[in-house]
Scaffold this active site. Sequence first.
Site, PDB file in Angstrom:
ATOM      1  N   GLY A  19       0.804  -1.461   0.353  1.00 49.84           N
ATOM      2  CA  GLY A  19      -0.163   0.025   0.129  1.00 49.84           C
ATOM      3  C   GLY A  19       0.800   1.590  -0.244  1.00 49.84           C
ATOM      4  N   SER A 114      -5.096  -8.149   2.350  1.00 52.01           N
ATOM      5  CA  SER A 114      -5.653  -9.596   2.827  1.00 52.01           C
ATOM      6  C   SER A 114      -6.256  -9.829   3.391  1.00 52.01           C
ATOM      7  CB  SER A 114      -4.318 -10.922   3.260  1.00 52.01           C
ATOM      8  OG  SER A 114      -4.248  -9.950   4.356  1.00 52.01           O
ATOM      9  N   ASP A 244      -1.604 -21.187  -1.842  1.00 48.14           N
ATOM     10  CA  ASP A 244      -1.603 -19.605  -3.196  1.00 48.14           C
ATOM     11  C   ASP A 244      -1.463 -19.739  -4.523  1.00 48.14           C
ATOM     12  OD1 ASP A 244      -0.790 -16.395  -2.811  1.00 48.14           O
ATOM     13  OD2 ASP A 244       0.626 -17.438  -3.907  1.00 48.14           O
ATOM     14  N   LYS A 248      -4.907 -17.938  -7.342  1.00 43.99           N
ATOM     15  CA  LYS A 248      -3.883 -17.776  -8.378  1.00 43.99           C
ATOM     16  C   LYS A 248      -4.644 -18.885  -9.474  1.00 43.99           C
ATOM     17  CE  LYS A 248       0.102 -15.992  -6.560  1.00 43.99           C
ATOM     18  NZ  LYS A 248       0.787 -15.078  -6.228  1.00 43.99           N
TER      19      LYS A 248
END
Length: 407
Positions: A19, A114, A244, A248
Site C-alpha cells: 500500500g 489480504s 496461494d 491464483k
Amino acid sequence: MSAEMPKIAVAVVGVGLVGKEVVRQLFAPALDGVFEVVFLSGSTHAVALERGQRFDDAEALLALLPPSSTSPSNRPSLPSGATYSSTGFKSIVTALVTESTSSGQHTILVDCTSSADLGALYPQALSSGLSIVTPNKKGFASSSSLYTAIVSAQAEPGAGLCYHEATCGAGLPVLSTVRDLVATGDEILRVEGVLSGTLAYLFNQYSTVAGVEDGARPFSELVRVAKEHGHTEPHPADDLSGADVARKLTILARVASASSSTSSAPSSLPPLPELPEGHLSVPTQSLVSPELAALANPSEFLDKLANLDGDLAAQRDEAARAGRVLRYVGVIDRVRGEIRCGLESFPHSHPFASSTGSYLSLAIYTRRYASSPLVIQGQGYPLSVTAGAVVADAVRVAERYGARVGL
C-alpha cells in the site's frame, strides 16, 4: 488530462508494504493531475482527507497515518482538512460511496489488504459506483456465489469498474493477456504456471538442468535459508501448502472461462470443472502433511520438515535421470477439462527448466500458440512490481473515465 477534467479520487485501504508503494507510485510525474488520494487506512488507524487538499509528495501524505502500535489516545493532531476515521470495512465503503455521490468525483477503492471480509463487500461497492483495484486474491478466489455476485455487480447501471491484474502474477500481464487472446478469437487450450515466487525460488535451486551435485542442500535447508532471507511467509507452511497457487489458478481459470463464454466462436472443448468453493475446490498437492502444517511454531516446523527430505530427493533424482526438472505448477487443461496444482516434472527444453530465482512463469497454449506456447515470465518480487500493476490498473480506470495519461 484537460483542466476541466476532475481528478480521480483514490482510497487506499491496507497501507502496508504494498500500500505504501502504491501511494508513492501515484505521485509519479507522469500521473501529475490524474489522481487525488482522499483516504488512507491501516490495520488500526484511518485518515480521511478533504477533497481538493494538496500534498506535494507521498511521504508527507503517508506521515499522516500513525504507526499501528499507536493507541487512539496518543494519536497526533492532524492538519486542517484531515480527520481520523473508522477502519471498519463496511463503514469505509459506505463513507466513500456517500462522499463520491455528493462530490460527483469518481472514486477508486484500492484494496491492498489480504482480507476476505473486504472482498465480500466488492459487490456492494461496485454496484454503488465505486471502482475497485486490488492485488487481494480473496474475493476472486473464494466461493462461486461471491465471484458471480462481483461479476453481476459490474453489469449494473452506474456500476464502477474492477481490475485485479496483480492477483495472479504480481506485475506480469497475465489476466489481460488471456482476455485479449480470447477476445480476438483465439481459444485457450492449456495453461501451465509457476505462480508462487517462493516455490519458484526453492525448486529453481533444488532441481536444475545441471542435475544433482555431491553435497546438494536438502530441501528443508533451502526452506530454512529462504525464510531467513525473507523469501517465505512468516510460517513457511503457508507457501508449501500450495494454497496461494490454487488461489491464483482459480482466478486465471475464471477469467479464461468468462472470456470464453463471451466468444462468438463455438468451442469443441469440454467445460472446465466448476469451482463452487473457489480455490478449495482445486485439487492441490501440499508438500507437507496436515499434521506438519498444523505446527504453529515455525522453528519446530522447519526442524521436522527434514523428515520429507528423502522422499523429495528421490523424486528429484528420478526426474534428473529422465532429463527433467521438478517445478510446482498450476495447470488448466481445457482439453481434458481439469484444473490442478502440484509438483510436476518438465523436460530441459521446457521454458520452466531454465528459470532462475523467484521468477514467475506461465506457458499458455492456444489455437494460435499450439506447438510453441506464449511464455510470460518475470519477477514476482520486489513489492514495487506488484504495486506497479495496481497503479497501472488505476490508470485504466482513470482512462475509462476520461483521463488522458501519457499522451
